[in-house]
Design a protein around this motif. Structure first.
Motif, PDB file in Angstrom:
ATOM      1  N   ALA A 145      44.596 -71.723  41.407  1.00 38.97           N
ATOM      2  CA  ALA A 145      44.610 -73.270  41.332  1.00 38.97           C
ATOM      3  C   ALA A 145      46.006 -73.826  41.793  1.00 38.97           C
ATOM      4  O   ALA A 145      46.325 -74.671  42.402  1.00 38.97           O
ATOM      5  CB  ALA A 145      44.071 -73.845  39.919  1.00 38.97           C
ATOM      6  N   GLU A 146      46.921 -73.264  41.266  1.00 43.20           N
ATOM      7  CA  GLU A 146      48.511 -73.553  41.344  1.00 43.20           C
ATOM      8  C   GLU A 146      48.542 -73.297  43.000  1.00 43.20           C
ATOM      9  O   GLU A 146      49.238 -74.349  43.490  1.00 43.20           O
ATOM     10  CB  GLU A 146      49.330 -72.858  40.462  1.00 43.20           C
ATOM     11  CG  GLU A 146      50.759 -73.238  40.632  1.00 43.20           C
ATOM     12  CD  GLU A 146      51.528 -72.306  39.891  1.00 43.20           C
ATOM     13  OE1 GLU A 146      52.764 -72.118  40.377  1.00 43.20           O
ATOM     14  OE2 GLU A 146      51.182 -72.431  38.542  1.00 43.20           O
ATOM     15  N   GLN A 147      48.355 -72.241  43.428  1.00 43.46           N
ATOM     16  CA  GLN A 147      48.666 -71.841  44.878  1.00 43.46           C
ATOM     17  C   GLN A 147      47.802 -72.893  45.813  1.00 43.46           C
ATOM     18  O   GLN A 147      48.092 -73.121  46.760  1.00 43.46           O
ATOM     19  CB  GLN A 147      48.290 -70.462  45.206  1.00 43.46           C
ATOM     20  CG  GLN A 147      49.380 -69.510  44.585  1.00 43.46           C
ATOM     21  CD  GLN A 147      49.635 -68.366  45.548  1.00 43.46           C
ATOM     22  OE1 GLN A 147      49.157 -68.290  46.571  1.00 43.46           O
ATOM     23  NE2 GLN A 147      50.574 -67.522  44.997  1.00 43.46           N
ATOM     24  N   MET A 148      46.386 -73.187  45.573  1.00 46.45           N
ATOM     25  CA  MET A 148      45.616 -73.871  46.212  1.00 46.45           C
ATOM     26  C   MET A 148      45.749 -75.448  46.023  1.00 46.45           C
ATOM     27  O   MET A 148      44.934 -76.266  46.512  1.00 46.45           O
ATOM     28  CB  MET A 148      44.116 -73.369  46.230  1.00 46.45           C
ATOM     29  CG  MET A 148      44.106 -72.115  46.729  1.00 46.45           C
ATOM     30  SD  MET A 148      42.339 -71.319  46.642  1.00 46.45           S
ATOM     31  CE  MET A 148      41.425 -72.471  48.003  1.00 46.45           C
ATOM     32  N   GLN A 149      46.571 -75.831  45.079  1.00 51.13           N
ATOM     33  CA  GLN A 149      47.015 -77.166  44.796  1.00 51.13           C
ATOM     34  C   GLN A 149      45.492 -77.769  44.301  1.00 51.13           C
ATOM     35  O   GLN A 149      44.988 -78.854  44.776  1.00 51.13           O
ATOM     36  CB  GLN A 149      47.203 -78.119  45.768  1.00 51.13           C
ATOM     37  CG  GLN A 149      48.888 -77.579  46.011  1.00 51.13           C
ATOM     38  CD  GLN A 149      49.540 -78.168  47.034  1.00 51.13           C
ATOM     39  OE1 GLN A 149      48.929 -78.827  48.012  1.00 51.13           O
ATOM     40  NE2 GLN A 149      50.901 -78.066  47.080  1.00 51.13           N
ATOM     41  N   THR A 150      44.947 -77.148  43.276  1.00 44.99           N
ATOM     42  CA  THR A 150      43.643 -77.658  42.750  1.00 44.99           C
ATOM     43  C   THR A 150      43.541 -77.240  41.219  1.00 44.99           C
ATOM     44  O   THR A 150      44.464 -76.889  40.879  1.00 44.99           O
ATOM     45  CB  THR A 150      42.231 -77.164  43.517  1.00 44.99           C
ATOM     46  OG1 THR A 150      41.058 -77.763  43.104  1.00 44.99           O
ATOM     47  CG2 THR A 150      42.189 -75.593  43.342  1.00 44.99           C
ATOM     48  N   SER A 151      42.415 -77.841  40.438  1.00 45.39           N
ATOM     49  CA  SER A 151      42.127 -77.279  39.178  1.00 45.39           C
ATOM     50  C   SER A 151      41.659 -75.840  39.271  1.00 45.39           C
ATOM     51  O   SER A 151      41.040 -75.335  39.891  1.00 45.39           O
ATOM     52  CB  SER A 151      41.176 -78.266  38.518  1.00 45.39           C
ATOM     53  OG  SER A 151      39.834 -77.994  38.793  1.00 45.39           O
ATOM     54  N   ALA A 152      41.927 -75.244  37.968  1.00 49.72           N
ATOM     55  CA  ALA A 152      41.631 -73.942  37.341  1.00 49.72           C
ATOM     56  C   ALA A 152      40.061 -74.024  37.637  1.00 49.72           C
ATOM     57  O   ALA A 152      39.243 -73.026  38.134  1.00 49.72           O
ATOM     58  CB  ALA A 152      41.921 -73.583  36.241  1.00 49.72           C
ATOM     59  N   ASP A 153      39.151 -74.973  37.202  1.00 51.54           N
ATOM     60  CA  ASP A 153      37.788 -75.104  37.234  1.00 51.54           C
ATOM     61  C   ASP A 153      37.494 -75.313  38.776  1.00 51.54           C
ATOM     62  O   ASP A 153      36.169 -74.365  38.947  1.00 51.54           O
ATOM     63  CB  ASP A 153      37.243 -76.318  36.443  1.00 51.54           C
ATOM     64  CG  ASP A 153      37.225 -76.122  34.955  1.00 51.54           C
ATOM     65  OD1 ASP A 153      37.320 -74.990  34.556  1.00 51.54           O
ATOM     66  OD2 ASP A 153      37.309 -77.036  34.347  1.00 51.54           O
ATOM     67  N   ASN A 154      37.942 -75.689  39.513  1.00 48.88           N
ATOM     68  CA  ASN A 154      37.763 -75.924  40.883  1.00 48.88           C
ATOM     69  C   ASN A 154      37.792 -74.583  41.582  1.00 48.88           C
ATOM     70  O   ASN A 154      37.048 -74.199  42.273  1.00 48.88           O
ATOM     71  CB  ASN A 154      38.420 -77.087  41.616  1.00 48.88           C
ATOM     72  CG  ASN A 154      37.723 -77.378  43.083  1.00 48.88           C
ATOM     73  OD1 ASN A 154      36.342 -77.318  43.017  1.00 48.88           O
ATOM     74  ND2 ASN A 154      38.637 -77.757  43.729  1.00 48.88           N
ATOM     75  N   SER A 155      38.916 -73.873  41.325  1.00 53.42           N
ATOM     76  CA  SER A 155      39.235 -72.545  41.809  1.00 53.42           C
ATOM     77  C   SER A 155      38.199 -71.501  41.543  1.00 53.42           C
ATOM     78  O   SER A 155      37.574 -70.689  42.450  1.00 53.42           O
ATOM     79  CB  SER A 155      40.528 -72.062  41.426  1.00 53.42           C
ATOM     80  OG  SER A 155      40.614 -71.704  40.252  1.00 53.42           O
TER      81      SER A 155
END
Length: 180
Positions: A145-155
């Motif tokens: 999520a951090e690398q893709m700039q999204t939330s953990a749930d979304n990843s």
């Protein structure tokens, strides 16, 4: 008493301190296991292993580190050891013998390789990147999520959708090979 104070008392053989820690954290630890194993019996086995390991390693605990992260590191490592030993991951992956034989058979035109590449190419860029980060680099959903700039749930959802799509494509290829 804080968790850390209870753990230090438990190190000195205070069983009431252990019981207090157990009551505070048993549901959280069990929930952690159920979320990952999806099998109550198996989660109960690993749960017992975690608290057995806590008992055996209690003298390694240092009072200057927070107890809860220490406990969950112990839980995570115990879970990983369990999964490796019992090869739990194989029960979550179902592959028919025909599909394995079709893809493992020597093919001179490299059709299975081209099919696999085509299936991966059918994923969108974020799905391919998430799968790469998860399975090739072994990152957690939070790290992805951090690398893709999204939330953990979304990843987690991106990866889940990509896997479902690949399974669907593989099932289609399997049926295609059976018709030949």
């Amino acid at each position: 008493m804080t968790d850390e104070e209870l753990m230090l008392a438990y190190i000195k053989e205070d069983m009431e301190a252990f019981e207090a820690l157990y009551r505070r954290h048993k549901n959280r630890v069990f929930g952690f296991l159920m979320a990952r194993l999806k099998d109550r019996s198996e989660a109960e086995d690993v749960f017992q292993m975690i608290f057995d390991k806590l008992h055996r390693k209690r003298h390694q605990y240092r009072g200057d580190i927070p107890f809860l992260p220490w406990l969950f590191t112990l839980a995570r490592n115990t879970l990983i050891d369990h999964v490796r030993k019992r090869e739990v991951h194989t029960k979550h992956v179902t592959v028919s013998a025909e599909a394995v034989e079709a893809y493992a058979a020597p093919v001179f035109d490299n059709a299975p390789i081209h099919a696999a590449v085509a299936e991966l190419a059918s994923l969108n860029e974020s799905q391919r990147k998430a799968l790469e980060l998860r399975f090739n680099q072994g990152l957690t959903f939070a790290e992805i999520a951090e690398q893709m700039q999204t939330s953990a749930d979304n990843s987690r959802q991106i990866i889940s959708r990509a896997i479902r799509k690949l399974r669907s494509l593989m099932a289609g290829k399997e049926h295609h090979h059976e018709k030949i």
